[in-house]
Write a protein that holds these residues in place. Sequence first.
Motif, mmCIF file in Angstrom:
data_model
loop_
_atom_site.group_PDB
_atom_site.id
_atom_site.type_symbol
_atom_site.label_atom_id
_atom_site.label_comp_id
_atom_site.label_asym_id
_atom_site.label_seq_id
_atom_site.Cartn_x
_atom_site.Cartn_y
_atom_site.Cartn_z
ATOM 1 N N LEU A 153 -8.325 2.326 2.239
ATOM 2 C CA LEU A 153 -8.635 3.541 1.492
ATOM 3 C C LEU A 153 -9.446 4.514 2.336
ATOM 4 O O LEU A 153 -9.137 5.714 2.383
ATOM 5 N N THR A 202 -8.527 -3.723 1.381
ATOM 6 C CA THR A 202 -8.207 -2.603 0.495
ATOM 7 C C THR A 202 -9.180 -1.450 0.690
ATOM 8 O O THR A 202 -8.793 -0.277 0.756
ATOM 9 N N SER A 203 -10.466 -1.789 0.845
ATOM 10 C CA SER A 203 -11.473 -0.750 1.040
ATOM 11 C C SER A 203 -11.263 -0.036 2.378
ATOM 12 O O SER A 203 -11.368 1.191 2.462
ATOM 13 N N ARG A 240 -0.246 -0.315 -4.322
ATOM 14 C CA ARG A 240 0.883 0.174 -5.098
ATOM 15 C C ARG A 240 0.944 -0.561 -6.439
ATOM 16 O O ARG A 240 0.789 -1.781 -6.511
ATOM 17 N N ASP A 241 1.163 0.239 -7.523
ATOM 18 C CA ASP A 241 1.261 -0.350 -8.872
ATOM 19 C C ASP A 241 2.539 -1.171 -8.997
ATOM 20 O O ASP A 241 3.576 -0.843 -8.413
ATOM 21 N N PHE A 255 0.849 -1.193 0.000
ATOM 22 C CA PHE A 255 0.000 0.000 0.000
ATOM 23 C C PHE A 255 0.881 1.238 0.000
ATOM 24 O O PHE A 255 1.907 1.294 0.690
ATOM 25 N N ARG A 264 -3.706 3.350 -1.139
ATOM 26 C CA ARG A 264 -4.042 2.658 -2.391
ATOM 27 C C ARG A 264 -3.024 1.548 -2.628
ATOM 28 O O ARG A 264 -1.912 1.580 -2.098
#
Length: 797
Positions: free
Chosen positions: A788, A784-785, A796-797, A714, A794
């Motif tokens: 946030l 995840t929710s 991480r890409d 995250f 969020r």
Amino acid sequence: MKFSENWLRQHVSTTASHDELVDTLTAIGLEVEEVTRIGDGLDNVVVSRIVSAAKHPEADRLQVCQVDAGGDDLVQIVCGAPNARAGLMAPLAKVGAVLPGGMKIEAAQLRGAESFGMLCSAKELGTDSDASGLLELPADAAPGTPVGDLLGLPDSAIEIKLTPNRADCYGVRGIAFDVAAAADAAVSGFIVEPVEARIEDALSIHLDAGADAPRYCGRVLRDVDATARTPLWMAERLRRSGVRPVSLLVDVTQYVMLELGQPMHAFDRDLLSGGTVGVRRARAGERLKLLDGRDAALDPQFLLVTDADAPIALAGIMGGFDARVTEATRSVFLEAAHFAPAAIIGRSRKLGLHTDASHRFERGVDPELPRIAIEYATALILDAAGGSAGPVVEAALHEHLPQPQPIVLRRARLARVLGIEVPGARVERILRALGMQVEALEEGWQIIAPSRRFDIAIEEDLIEEVARIHGYDNIPTTLPSGASRLAAPSETLVDAADIRRHMAARDYLEAINYAFVDGDLLDSWSASERAVVIANPLSVELGAMRTMLLPGLVSALGRNAARQQSRVRLFETGNVFTAADGVAPLHTQRVAAVACGDALAEQWAQPSREVGFHDLQGDLESLAALSGASLAYETAVAPWAHPGRCARVFRRNSAGERQPLGWIAQLHPRLLQALEIDVDVIGFELDLEPLQARPVPKASGRSRYPSVRRDLAFVLPEGVPWGDVARTIRAAAGPVLRDLVLFDRYQGKGVESGCKSLAMGLILQEESRTLVETDVDRVVASVTSAMLSDHAARIRD
């Protein structure tokens, strides 16, 4: 307490030898610390009178004296003493005498003049350290009388060590009662006949201090010759008691105090301006010049003796300078009073004083003594210095005077505590010899202790008196009977010794600091709120009870660091104290640790690095693991802690509730500078009791179904602590989450400024079935929710 053996024997008629007397004193609890023999070997030393003293023809500092030593012929003595003069009575050591220092007296020629003996000083006789001149004997002494008979020699100066409860033994007569009881002897009668008042001069007395000063006696003496010499017998007893004679009036008050235990004081009556002497509390800002010349600043804690409301003495401690007696004194006001111990305790120490009077009043003085002491001192002064006495004036608040209460001593209780049967007649003999009133009862005795025995209050005190006088050696040593009940250690509590051993295993040294600290040290830590201030501290540096363990530990660390110890790791377990309204101070047991310097001891396997916050956190987590505690942390601010490097520590239970434990922090640089410590210091302090609590272990089987791990990373704001993240994930994942592992923290390329990346592993497992992909995806989506919404995080890409 130091006194003359012959003086004691005057009060108690015992045939015990010197050694037996000394052994008896120690056996009954009056421990003999030192014995000094005085006047041994004076068999050939006699009283002599110098008939004439002529200057030596060959020496300016010598005189040729013709001395009457009681024989038919005069004896020629060559003497160099500055006070040698015709008519002087002095000790003469005859030819053949051997003085206490080993000097043998022989006939000799000094500068051509024959000398057949030696006129002696007190030092040469071994009775005093004064060697300034010949010992001057009374003018009415008969030449030829053995000096030992005149001076009451040989004698011994005995010094005993008294416990604080035996205030009655700060007078020779009080010691006599104990000796009489132990030696089956009798205390000699001591009747003080009242001195007839021949003048009407008197001062009225006003008591305005309530229970602090419930009795005060005074008497005026007129036409007293203050220049009269102190009688030799009195001066000798004072010297052997460690008191140097000063002047007759002062010496009499000292003598009465040593014999009876009652402190007294003499004022110059002509220097008292009013007609009323009073006792009251000092007023804020009042000052008094004391006998020793110092100017004492007073407050309402002190008691004052006043003359028309002006202070003239510090009650129970020391007289004032302006009303002191001198050789010019012709009228005297004698005082003797009873002051409550609570009103005197600690007051002299507050002024940096220690007086014989305060030493006695702090422990308790017989409230019935003041009038007796006044009459006794009056007789001694009038016998030596002449004069006339006025009436004794006494003021008393009888409702505030201590009243001895009857105490029942049971035979069965006495036998049970001592383990032996002491014959009833022996018990009565002991108690009566100690001055107690004894009335036989069916089950034992009813006892009323004498007013001087402040330490007799309950039945056990009487049992102690019987055991002490009967003799501890007469009580056999026996092993207790019956089976001992062994207490098994509790499974629900980690023993404090285990905590100490664990900290030692983590490379910490145990420190033990005083529970008393300097109040200024607590102020520098901003930890003085609700501190317990000591009313009677041992020193200024130990004036308050500690409210934290860390100040003492950090001070110890600083002392080590100042002595070239670059790596210091200390821990301590102990109580801290806080004031509570209307009740005794609260105490809480805590454990604390501090560290500075290298994280690891000097070695070759790893590069050197400085100990950090997380090193100490690891030690703290290891300590918590002893009880299976799960810790949580919360960013906090403390005045003694480094901003941004301080956390509150909580213990988290299975329901998610948190119990405060304490702190972990790096110390503030300003505090370290004030403490003169030039290294970074990290420490923690926790309440020990909640840390020790341990749930009872319960056996449970392991799940038969496999676990699933999902790794998530995250990106979230840098200021969000990991503790908050962990709480959010555990709440969102629910009971299926078995463990949560943080394995990476990243800032840099790919992560925007002001943010950080946390990579963690979620270990999921069910007890009743195998998790499927949809179950795992549901948990990941929930986590995840929640991340946030709670932390603006969020994936991480």
